[in-house]
Design a protein around this motif. Structure first.
Motif, short mmCIF file in Angstrom:
data_model
loop_
_atom_site.label_atom_id
_atom_site.label_comp_id
_atom_site.label_asym_id
_atom_site.label_seq_id
_atom_site.Cartn_x
_atom_site.Cartn_y
_atom_site.Cartn_z
N ALA A 136 0.88 -1.17 0.00
CA ALA A 136 0.00 0.00 0.00
C ALA A 136 0.92 1.22 0.00
O ALA A 136 1.56 1.51 1.01
CB ALA A 136 -0.92 0.01 1.21
N THR A 137 1.01 1.91 -1.12
CA THR A 137 2.03 2.94 -1.29
C THR A 137 1.50 4.16 -2.01
O THR A 137 0.57 4.07 -2.82
CB THR A 137 3.23 2.35 -2.09
OG1 THR A 137 4.19 3.39 -2.34
CG2 THR A 137 2.78 1.79 -3.43
N GLY A 138 2.12 5.29 -1.73
CA GLY A 138 1.82 6.51 -2.44
C GLY A 138 2.50 6.59 -3.79
O GLY A 138 2.30 7.56 -4.54
N LYS A 139 3.31 5.59 -4.13
CA LYS A 139 3.95 5.54 -5.44
C LYS A 139 2.91 5.26 -6.53
O LYS A 139 1.86 4.68 -6.26
CB LYS A 139 5.00 4.42 -5.48
CG LYS A 139 6.18 4.62 -4.56
CD LYS A 139 7.06 3.38 -4.52
CE LYS A 139 7.92 3.24 -5.76
NZ LYS A 139 8.96 4.29 -5.83
N ALA A 140 3.26 5.61 -7.75
CA ALA A 140 2.45 5.22 -8.90
C ALA A 140 2.70 3.75 -9.23
O ALA A 140 3.73 3.18 -8.83
CB ALA A 140 2.80 6.08 -10.11
#
Length: 238
Positions: free
Chosen positions: A128-132
């Motif tokens: 679960a990440t804020g990366k694209a």
């Protein structure tokens, strides 16, 4: 977008299974130099003065389109959009130049912990990440993590952290109960997201936010302590 699921052996029922969700930047991989450089150069491309490095890194974890209004509230929305576009271009170009594994290496012990968790039939892994998604795909390919994560949730398809949408989707895709799930991260955004979703939270000490601000259920200072702490938080197989 989700990874191809790893087959689950049927000797474990759904109530036995547990889910370990990882943040990426600042938790699994050390991308601080890459991220800080990308922020700085994005401002320079537009002829603007970059913010201090630590201020920029404080916002790692939330979606990029929300970072620049927080970093530079005095600028207008068009400039925020231009900064986000410049950041993406610089970040991508630097990754290609350096190679993903060199630009964002694992923290010591991270790969060994992932390998040990992966072979546990009763443990499923997720991101679960804020990366694209493009960045996650590059990280997975660079580090040979194909097949490790049963669910990959990114900024492309969800509201920004700390909204619990990413965790809710991880739970839905794996079928694991919240009480058998832990969110592992390095920022208040990760911990707030986990609490909002009703799962246990674990903070790592080597990330972007001071651990005394995170209010996590548990804190680890070394990846060697990760697996025993997971057992304490959500239990071994029942």
């Amino acid at each position: 977008m989700s990874a191809t699921p790893r087959p689950i052996r049927f000797l474990w029922t759904m109530s036995n299974l547990r889910l370990v969700i990882f943040d990426v930047d600042g938790t699994l991989v050390d991308s601080a130099a890459l991220v800080a450089t990308s922020f700085s150069r994005a401002y320079e491309v537009l002829g603007l003065q970059p913010p201090p490095r630590e201020k920029a890194l404080h916002y790692v974890g939330i979606s990029l389109n929300q970072i620049f209004p927080l970093l530079s509230p005095e600028l207008d929305s068009d400039t925020h959009t231009a900064l986000a576009a410049a950041y993406r271009e610089v970040y991508h170009a630097t990754r290609l130049e350096m190679g993903d594994a060199a630009a964002a290496p694992f923290f010591p012990g991270a790969r060994a912990a992932l390998d040990e968790l992966k072979v546990q039939d009763w443990t499923l892994l997720a991101i679960a990440t804020g990366k694209a998604q493009r960045g996650v795909d590059a990280m997975v390919a660079a580090h040979g993590l194909e097949g490790y994560f049963q669910s990959q949730q990114t900024a492309d398809g969800h509201p920004s952290k700390p909204h619990p949408s990413m965790i809710f989707t991880c739970l839905a895709e794996t079928g694991v109960a919240p009480e058998r799930t832990v969110m592992i991260g390095d920022t208040t955004y990760d911990m707030d997201m986990g609490r909002s979703a009703g799962v246990r939270t674990m903070a790592v000490s080597w990330g972007h936010h001071p651990v005394d601000k995170l209010k996590a259920d548990a804190v680890v200072t070394d990846f060697a302590d990760l697996l025993p702490t997971i057992d304490q938080l959500i239990g071994p197989p029942e």
